[in-house]
Design an enzyme around this catalytic site. Structure first.
Site: not given
Ligand code: PLP
Length: 392
Positions: A73, A178, A324
């Site tokens: 994020t 991913q 999320c």
């Molecule tokens: N981008 C994608 C495609 C994700 O699947 C996720 C988490 O599910 C994120 C970003 C966010 O990752 P993080 O939990 O490391 O902030």
């Protein structure tokens, strides 16, 4: 406690024991600050340097192109907001309707601030129309397109997307969260300008990620403060987690090809088993362009949440959308963007596998799932053999 059959690896993964082991000394005697001027700090800085080299090697980048962050994020926000700040108002931001909120929300914030923002649609298989992308990308645009979708596993054609952006002189960021450890990522072969990854999606702990920034890319730092990461990301380095991340990268780099074959075989066995035992089921996401570990299925006329809860009681962990987004009963924006019919959109669930899954896990799910789906269908007022066939 019931046995845990964990098939929610796109949400998070188990920390590999090898990763945990290399981290432990940095939670003990190797606690120095890599920015300190004394020899002890210097020793820690050398460990961080070696970790950066390993992370860079994982995506075929140069070590100075890797910025450690706290999560994807943060990487996504840094890339999008930092590039927008560097370019200034008037920038066109092009993204897709199926991005993770960590990309969509910063892009929408830019729109609210007066930047031009375009969200490209996808087709029924979750794929992008590259002609639409060609039309949308203008010289100087910022493009953010994910490498692989977290809900369906659909892979975007990053090589062609990078070519389109290069031809037009646009900056390309990709959320490759991913893709990490599941499909090869090589920034020399696929010349993206920025790329985000997160450790906890491939067997490093939660709380560590990185952003790749190609040399010469214009970016304003997002986190302001000290001079860490060559003044591109302030904050004392999370040394134990950086060491763990590097180990996870090394394991993934060495084992990915074989692991991918194993995961695809298990995923295909699960998919075939579901299609053979459950009626009114559709698989979401283009078959030919999917991660090996992901299966997104819609069970028509019933709720995905109800399936996930009942499976949870049996020790089976799955998701109904990105972690999320769960907690809300709104259907997934990804499945909706693919135009999945209303009778199926609410019934979508995601199975996502990792190296720690076995054929026994798949057989356990296949033994339990048809009963769960059948019982929920009995209770549902909807269905082809019920009075009500559509939601209104
Ligand atoms: N981008 C994608 C495609 C994700 O699947 C996720 C988490 O599910 C994120 C970003 C966010 O990752 P993080 O939990 O490391 O902030």
């Amino acid at each position: 406690m019931t046995k845990i059959c964990y098939l929610d690896n796109n949400a998070t993964t188990r920390v590999a024991p090898e990763v945990r082991d290399v981290m432990l000394p940095f939670l003990g005697e190797l606690y120095g600050n890599p920015s300190s001027m004394h020899a002890f700090g210097g020793e820690i800085a050398r460990y961080v340097d070696r970790a950066r080299e390993e992370v860079a090697r994982f995506i075929n980048a140069e070590p100075d192109e890797v910025i450690f962050t706290s999560c994807a994020t943060e990487s996504d926000n840094t890339a999008i907001r930092g590039a927008a700040e560097a370019a200034g108002p008037g920038l066109r931001v092009v993204t897709t309707a199926v991005e993770h909120p960590a990309v969509l929300q910063p892009c929408r914030r830019l729109k609210a601030l007066g930047y031009e923002e375009i969200e490209l649609p996808v087709d029924a298989g979750g794929l992008l129309d590259l002609d639409r992308l060609r039309e949308a990308v203008t010289p100087g645009s910022l493009v953010s397109v994910m490498w692989a979708n977290n809900e369906t596993g659909v892979l975007f054609p990053m090589e062609e997307i990078a070519d389109i952006c290069r031809e037009r002189g646009a900056t390309l960021h990709t959320d490759a969260v991913q893709a990490a450890g599941k499909t090869p990522v090589d920034v020399k072969k696929v010349p993206v300008d920025m790329l985000s990854m997160s450790g906890h999606k491939f067997h490093a702990p939660k709380g560590i990620g990185f952003l790749y920034v190609r040399r010469g890319t214009k970016l304003k730092p997002f986190m302001l403060g000290g001079h860490q990461e060559h003044s591109r990301r302030a904050g004392t380095e999370n040394v134990p987690y950086i060491i763990g991340l590097a180990k996870a990268c090394e394991i993934a780099r060495i084992g990915m090809a074989e692991e991918g074959r194993k995961l695809a075989a298990l995923r295909d066995r699960l998919e075939a088993g579901i299609l053979a035992t459950c009626r009114n089921v559709r698989v979401n996401g283009d078959h030919a362009h999917r991660l090996p570990n992901t299966l997104n299925v819609s069970f028509e006329y019933i709720e995905g949440e109800a399936i996930a809860y009942r499976l949870s009681d049996l020790g089976i962990c799955i998701s109904t959308g990105s972690a999320c987004a769960s907690g809300s009963l709104d259907p997934s924006h990804v499945i909706r963007a693919m135009g999945v019919p209303f009778t199926a959109v609410h019934g979508s669930v995601r199975f996502s596998l990792s190296r720690y899954n076995t054929a026994d896990d798949i057989d356990y799910v296949l033994a339990k799932l048809p009963g769960v789906v059948g019982a929920l269908r009995e209770l549902s007022p909807f269905g082809p053999d019920k009075n009500v066939t559509t939601f209104s």
